[in-house]
Every structure is written in C-alpha cells, then in structure tokens.
Design a protein around this motif. Structure first.
Motif, PDB file in Angstrom:
ATOM      1  N   TYR A  12       0.828  -1.209   0.000  1.00 52.06           N
ATOM      2  CA  TYR A  12       0.000   0.000   0.000  1.00 52.06           C
ATOM      3  C   TYR A  12       0.868   1.266   0.000  1.00 52.06           C
ATOM      4  O   TYR A  12       0.584   2.227  -0.702  1.00 52.06           O
ATOM      5  N   ARG A  13       1.937   1.260   0.816  1.00 50.71           N
ATOM      6  CA  ARG A  13       2.821   2.427   0.866  1.00 50.71           C
ATOM      7  C   ARG A  13       3.467   2.663  -0.494  1.00 50.71           C
ATOM      8  O   ARG A  13       3.508   3.785  -0.983  1.00 50.71           O
ATOM      9  N   ARG A  14       3.929   1.582  -1.129  1.00 55.71           N
ATOM     10  CA  ARG A  14       4.568   1.740  -2.446  1.00 55.71           C
ATOM     11  C   ARG A  14       3.574   2.233  -3.487  1.00 55.71           C
ATOM     12  O   ARG A  14       3.914   3.029  -4.363  1.00 55.71           O
ATOM     13  N   ALA A  15       2.339   1.767  -3.412  1.00 53.67           N
ATOM     14  CA  ALA A  15       1.308   2.247  -4.342  1.00 53.67           C
ATOM     15  C   ALA A  15       1.075   3.741  -4.126  1.00 53.67           C
ATOM     16  O   ALA A  15       0.967   4.511  -5.085  1.00 53.67           O
ATOM     17  N   LYS A  43       3.963   5.695  -5.558  1.00 55.68           N
ATOM     18  CA  LYS A  43       3.887   5.744  -7.022  1.00 55.68           C
ATOM     19  C   LYS A  43       2.916   6.841  -7.452  1.00 55.68           C
ATOM     20  O   LYS A  43       3.196   7.600  -8.387  1.00 55.68           O
ATOM     21  N   LEU A  44       1.779   6.941  -6.783  1.00 53.78           N
ATOM     22  CA  LEU A  44       0.810   7.989  -7.094  1.00 53.78           C
ATOM     23  C   LEU A  44       1.377   9.381  -6.809  1.00 53.78           C
ATOM     24  O   LEU A  44       1.135  10.326  -7.561  1.00 53.78           O
ATOM     25  N   VAL A  45       2.154   9.510  -5.728  1.00 56.01           N
ATOM     26  CA  VAL A  45       2.808  10.786  -5.422  1.00 56.01           C
ATOM     27  C   VAL A  45       3.773  11.139  -6.548  1.00 56.01           C
ATOM     28  O   VAL A  45       3.784  12.282  -7.035  1.00 56.01           O
ATOM     29  N   ASP A  46       4.569  10.169  -6.971  1.00 54.37           N
ATOM     30  CA  ASP A  46       5.531  10.414  -8.050  1.00 54.37           C
ATOM     31  C   ASP A  46       4.827  10.859  -9.329  1.00 54.37           C
ATOM     32  O   ASP A  46       5.301  11.759 -10.024  1.00 54.37           O
ATOM     33  N   GLU A  47       3.689  10.255  -9.621  1.00 51.96           N
ATOM     34  CA  GLU A  47       2.920  10.659 -10.807  1.00 51.96           C
ATOM     35  C   GLU A  47       2.392  12.085 -10.660  1.00 51.96           C
ATOM     36  O   GLU A  47       2.382  12.844 -11.632  1.00 51.96           O
TER      37      GLU A  47
END
Length: 190
Positions: free
Chosen positions: A173-176, A179-183
């Motif tokens: 969940y943290r990695r997901a 990833k959304l933050v990076d996007e």
C-alpha cells in the motif's frame, strides 16, 4: 493464537477528528494539541506516546505543509489539514505529504475548495477502508494458520507469518501511494 475478531475489537478505528468536533473559533497551538490528544488517545500504542507536539506543528508550518496561520491561531481548515498530515506521515515521507497536499493547500487558502466537504469525503473513505481491512485481516489470519498446520510451535510460527504478511501488505500500500505521489510530481513538472 487469539481470534482475529478479538484483535479487531481491540483496535480503535473510530478515532478521528470530525468537522463537528472542531470548534468554530480559531485555536492556539496548545488547544490544537489538546484536541488531537483527546481525539486520538485510544489509538496510542503506549500511554506516554505523543500524538502531536508544538515542534511537529511548527515543523509542518516551516515546511509549508499547510498554508500560513494568522495571529498564531489555527482555523478549522488548518486543523483538518493537520489531521490529514497526521494520517499520511505514518506511511509517507514529509516531502511526499507536502507534494500531495500542495494543491489542496493552495485551493483552501484561496477559498477555491470546500475543505470540509473534501475532508468528509476522506472520512467516508476511511470508514470504508476500515471495513475492507477487517475482512482482509480475517483472511490473512486464516492464510497464516493454514500454512502452519501440524507444525510444532505452530502458534508462534502462525503469529510471525501473520505479522510478516501484514507488514508486506502495508509495504504494498505504501509503495502504491508513493507511485501515485511520483505521478503527481511528474504532472506538476510538465
């Protein structure tokens, strides 16, 4: 091993600052801390744990995680933003939290966003997540038990497997979220 329903029953999911819990007047920093301490007291792991401190709030302000306060007083919007920061900082870096909330802060400061409506949407999602979590925890507990059937010291092994499974799920969940933050950052940079 204890029943999952017992573990779930002991966990406190209702601890949250609801909009109706926030006074209609602006608060000084000590009052904000008191509001958070009283609202999240049941979710502390240890009794001496601090939910929020002056240093934390000042660091959030210096880091521009929320828009500036006026006359050292925190508005209802500030308190809702601090609540979001409090929830996010346990899984995301402070820099990531800042990235996520930058647009919300700008819109809230300019009164282009009904922050209370947004915050209520967040609380509704949080309630839904709690129900999903309870079902998933029951499933993960059963999966761990199924993996150690007929093994000596199976209770300890089952507990370790369950803890490892929960940590792994948390990491997914943290990695997901990262990833959304990076996007989000990539979109802003373009």
């Amino acid at each position: 091993m204890r029943k999952t329903t017992d573990v779930i029953g002991e966990m406190v999911f209702h601890n949250q600052i609801l909009p109706e819990d926030i006074p209609k007047i602006d608060l000084y920093i000590d009052q904000v801390i008191q509001l958070f301490e009283s609202s999240f007291v049941d979710s502390k792991r240890r009794s001496d744990e601090k939910i929020l401190t002056k240093t934390m709030i000042n660091n959030y302000a210096k880091g521009k995680l929320f828009y500036p306060v006026h006359n050292k007083k925190y508005s209802r919007d500030h308190i809702m933003l601090i609540s979001l920061i409090y929830q996010m900082k346990s899984a995301l870096s402070i820099n990531d939290v800042k990235q996520v909330l930058t647009g919300i802060n700008e819109k809230a400061e300019q009164k282009e966003l009904d922050l209370e409506a947004f915050y209520r949407s967040y609380l509704a999602l949080q309630q839904s997540n709690t129900e999903v979590f309870a079902d998933a925890l029951k499933h993960q507990t059963q999966e761990a038990a199924d993996q150690v059937v007929e093994v000596k010291d199976s209770e300890e092994l089952e507990r370790v497997l369950l803890i490892a499974s929960l940590v792994h799920t948390s990491n997914l969940y943290r990695r997901a979220a990262e990833k959304l933050v990076d996007e989000m950052v990539e979109r802003v940079e373009k």
